[in-house]
Design a protein around this motif. Structure first.
Motif, PDB file in Angstrom:
ATOM      1  N   ILE A  80       0.838  -1.206   0.000  1.00 23.83           N
ATOM      2  CA  ILE A  80       0.000   0.000   0.000  1.00 23.83           C
ATOM      3  C   ILE A  80       0.870   1.252   0.000  1.00 23.83           C
ATOM      4  N   LEU A  81       1.933   1.240   0.819  1.00 22.99           N
ATOM      5  CA  LEU A  81       2.829   2.397   0.883  1.00 22.99           C
ATOM      6  C   LEU A  81       3.519   2.631  -0.456  1.00 22.99           C
ATOM      7  N   ALA A  82       3.957   1.544  -1.093  1.00 20.02           N
ATOM      8  CA  ALA A  82       4.624   1.668  -2.386  1.00 20.02           C
ATOM      9  C   ALA A  82       3.667   2.239  -3.432  1.00 20.02           C
ATOM     10  N   PHE A  83       2.432   1.762  -3.402  1.00 19.44           N
ATOM     11  CA  PHE A  83       1.429   2.266  -4.346  1.00 19.44           C
ATOM     12  C   PHE A  83       1.175   3.750  -4.113  1.00 19.44           C
ATOM     13  N   TRP A  84       1.128   4.133  -2.842  1.00 20.62           N
ATOM     14  CA  TRP A  84       0.892   5.533  -2.482  1.00 20.62           C
ATOM     15  C   TRP A  84       2.021   6.426  -2.993  1.00 20.62           C
ATOM     16  N   LEU A  85       3.251   5.988  -2.788  1.00 21.42           N
ATOM     17  CA  LEU A  85       4.405   6.792  -3.201  1.00 21.42           C
ATOM     18  C   LEU A  85       4.515   6.876  -4.722  1.00 21.42           C
ATOM     19  N   ALA A  86       4.075   5.821  -5.398  1.00 14.58           N
ATOM     20  CA  ALA A  86       4.189   5.793  -6.856  1.00 14.58           C
ATOM     21  C   ALA A  86       3.074   6.569  -7.545  1.00 14.58           C
ATOM     22  N   THR A  87       2.018   6.870  -6.797  1.00 15.79           N
ATOM     23  CA  THR A  87       0.876   7.576  -7.381  1.00 15.79           C
ATOM     24  C   THR A  87       1.154   9.074  -7.410  1.00 15.79           C
ATOM     25  N   PRO A  88       0.893   9.754  -8.541  1.00 16.41           N
ATOM     26  CA  PRO A  88       1.119  11.209  -8.625  1.00 16.41           C
ATOM     27  C   PRO A  88       0.323  11.958  -7.554  1.00 16.41           C
ATOM     28  N   GLY A  89       0.854  13.082  -7.101  1.00 11.97           N
ATOM     29  CA  GLY A  89       0.222  13.850  -6.030  1.00 11.97           C
ATOM     30  C   GLY A  89      -1.162  14.351  -6.372  1.00 11.97           C
ATOM     31  N   GLU A  90      -1.400  14.635  -7.674  1.00  6.50           N
ATOM     32  CA  GLU A  90      -2.712  15.156  -8.065  1.00  6.50           C
ATOM     33  C   GLU A  90      -3.728  14.045  -8.324  1.00  6.50           C
ATOM     34  N   SER A  91      -3.336  12.821  -8.112  1.00  7.09           N
ATOM     35  CA  SER A  91      -4.231  11.694  -8.364  1.00  7.09           C
ATOM     36  C   SER A  91      -5.453  11.740  -7.453  1.00  7.09           C
ATOM     37  N   THR A  92      -6.584  11.318  -7.998  1.00  5.50           N
ATOM     38  CA  THR A  92      -7.827  11.269  -7.218  1.00  5.50           C
ATOM     39  C   THR A  92      -7.665  10.388  -5.991  1.00  5.50           C
ATOM     40  N   PHE A  93      -6.828   9.353  -6.136  1.00 11.52           N
ATOM     41  CA  PHE A  93      -6.615   8.409  -5.041  1.00 11.52           C
ATOM     42  C   PHE A  93      -6.076   9.103  -3.793  1.00 11.52           C
ATOM     43  N   LYS A  94      -5.319  10.198  -4.012  1.00 16.63           N
ATOM     44  CA  LYS A  94      -4.709  10.883  -2.876  1.00 16.63           C
ATOM     45  C   LYS A  94      -5.564  12.027  -2.330  1.00 16.63           C
ATOM     46  N   GLN A  95      -6.711  12.265  -2.929  1.00 19.33           N
ATOM     47  CA  GLN A  95      -7.575  13.343  -2.461  1.00 19.33           C
ATOM     48  C   GLN A  95      -8.400  12.880  -1.251  1.00 19.33           C
ATOM     49  N   PRO A  96      -8.539  13.746  -0.224  1.00 19.17           N
ATOM     50  CA  PRO A  96      -9.321  13.373   0.967  1.00 19.17           C
ATOM     51  C   PRO A  96     -10.735  12.915   0.633  1.00 19.17           C
ATOM     52  N   ALA A  97     -11.335  13.565  -0.373  1.00 20.41           N
ATOM     53  CA  ALA A  97     -12.716  13.221  -0.727  1.00 20.41           C
ATOM     54  C   ALA A  97     -12.838  11.767  -1.165  1.00 20.41           C
ATOM     55  N   ALA A  98     -11.790  11.260  -1.822  1.00 21.58           N
ATOM     56  CA  ALA A  98     -11.827   9.871  -2.284  1.00 21.58           C
ATOM     57  C   ALA A  98     -11.860   8.915  -1.103  1.00 21.58           C
ATOM     58  N   TRP A  99     -11.068   9.193  -0.094  1.00 18.61           N
ATOM     59  CA  TRP A  99     -11.047   8.348   1.099  1.00 18.61           C
ATOM     60  C   TRP A  99     -12.356   8.482   1.883  1.00 18.61           C
ATOM     61  N   GLN A 100     -12.925   9.683   1.868  1.00 17.87           N
ATOM     62  CA  GLN A 100     -14.200   9.875   2.551  1.00 17.87           C
ATOM     63  C   GLN A 100     -15.297   9.043   1.896  1.00 17.87           C
ATOM     64  N   ARG A 101     -15.281   9.006   0.556  1.00 17.61           N
ATOM     65  CA  ARG A 101     -16.305   8.233  -0.149  1.00 17.61           C
ATOM     66  C   ARG A 101     -16.199   6.744   0.159  1.00 17.61           C
ATOM     67  N   MET A 102     -14.966   6.279   0.395  1.00 18.68           N
ATOM     68  CA  MET A 102     -14.785   4.860   0.717  1.00 18.68           C
ATOM     69  C   MET A 102     -15.448   4.498   2.045  1.00 18.68           C
ATOM     70  N   ALA A 103     -15.478   5.462   2.952  1.00 18.25           N
ATOM     71  CA  ALA A 103     -16.044   5.201   4.276  1.00 18.25           C
ATOM     72  C   ALA A 103     -17.506   5.620   4.377  1.00 18.25           C
ATOM     73  N   GLU A 104     -18.041   6.208   3.321  1.00 21.72           N
ATOM     74  CA  GLU A 104     -19.412   6.714   3.365  1.00 21.72           C
ATOM     75  C   GLU A 104     -20.412   5.559   3.385  1.00 21.72           C
ATOM     76  N   PRO A 105     -21.311   5.533   4.373  1.00 21.76           N
ATOM     77  CA  PRO A 105     -22.265   4.420   4.478  1.00 21.76           C
ATOM     78  C   PRO A 105     -23.402   4.472   3.469  1.00 21.76           C
ATOM     79  N   GLY A 106     -23.591   5.616   2.830  1.00 20.37           N
ATOM     80  CA  GLY A 106     -24.673   5.753   1.859  1.00 20.37           C
ATOM     81  C   GLY A 106     -24.782   7.194   1.407  1.00 20.37           C
ATOM     82  N   ALA A 107     -25.541   7.415   0.351  1.00 23.23           N
ATOM     83  CA  ALA A 107     -25.684   8.769  -0.185  1.00 23.23           C
ATOM     84  C   ALA A 107     -26.482   9.651   0.773  1.00 23.23           C
ATOM     85  N   LEU A 108     -26.123  10.939   0.813  1.00 28.36           N
ATOM     86  CA  LEU A 108     -26.864  11.903   1.622  1.00 28.36           C
ATOM     87  C   LEU A 108     -28.192  12.238   0.944  1.00 28.36           C
TER      88      LEU A 108
END
Length: 260
Positions: free
Chosen positions: A17-45
């Motif tokens: 996971i760390l290697a994937f994180w370091l290899a991913t460009p900084g502007e990648s969606t994967f590194k955006q807080p919103a992307a991680w929030q969506r992963m933990a979201e229990p359902g649509a508002l």
């Protein structure tokens, strides 16, 4: 899986996971807080809160979850709620999440009125307020009386302590002729009482429960209403002279009549 492989697998997975994180460009969606929030979201508002979908912190506080203070930031000055009698109680309540549920989907309405919860919140607030101990004892005494045997099967002992008139007196069709303890007859999920049976059509005591509309206290009653019913000498408090128990608009000798 043996303990040995478990101990090996954990650091290996973390390394991948760390290697994937370091290899991913900084502007990648994967590194955006919103992307991680969506992963933990229990359902649509709901549609009303959809604009907050990428801002969990607007409602949630780390470790604590949804706090009332976060709700108040947006809703404290909502005059459409605070100035209407049925919802004005929100000005004095300090808990929201029990009745306002989110992440149920876009089409959902984030409101589920639960009078038992409202009673519980009220009792909890009284318990925390040293100046309200006498009122708390009074309500607890009432609950004790009703515990296991509330006024009727459609209401709980906790709901029975609520002051219904605070929110519903403007809707009181009995004009307080039966007092303000609505819980003696009504349930919190509906006003109608399926078990109610109207007294005999031969009853002459209509005025004990019913009050005539304002128009009956004007010339309109003598000029139109009484004449339509063929009872020109009827008094306003003699409902039985003109009306039938099937409906107010079912007039003796005239049938269904609705002037307005």
């Amino acid at each position: 899986m043996s303990l040995k492989w478990t101990l090996i697998g954990i650091p290996v997975s973390a390394g991948v996971i760390l290697a994937f994180w370091l290899a991913t460009p900084g502007e990648s969606t994967f590194k955006q807080p919103a992307a991680w929030q969506r992963m933990a979201e229990p359902g649509a508002l709901s549609a009303a809160h959809a604009h907050l979908e990428s801002n969990c912190a607007a409602c949630h506080t780390s470790v604590k979850g949804v706090e009332t203070a976060n709700c108040i930031i947006c809703h404290a000055n909502n005059e459409s709620i605070l100035q209407r009698q049925p919802t004005s109680f929100h000005a004095n309540i300090n808990s929201c999440v029990e009745c306002h549920l989110e992440h149920q989907g876009r089409a959902s309405r984030p409101t589920k009125m639960d009078h038992s919860v409202l009673a519980e919140i009220g009792l909890r607030q009284l318990k925390d307020d040293a100046d309200s101990q006498i009122e708390l004892l009074r309500l607890q005494f009432i609950i004790g009386i009703y515990h296991g045997s509330s006024p009727h099967a459609l209401i709980t002992s906790e709901e029975a302590v609520l002051d219904c008139a605070t929110c519903h007196s403007n809707d009181d069709r009995h004009f307080q002729l039966f007092g303000q303890d609505c819980a003696q007859c009504h349930a919190t999920d509906r006003w109608t009482i399926p078990e109610f049976r109207h007294p005999s059509p031969n009853s002459l005591d209509c005025a004990q429960c019913h009050q005539a509309p304002p128009s009956h206290y004007m010339m309109h009653f003598k000029m139109i209403s009484a004449r339509v019913a063929g009872k020109p000498h009827a008094r306003v408090d003699q409902c039985f002279q003109c009306h039938q128990t099937t409906s107010w608009n079912d007039i003796l000798g005239a049938g269904w009549y609705k002037h307005h």
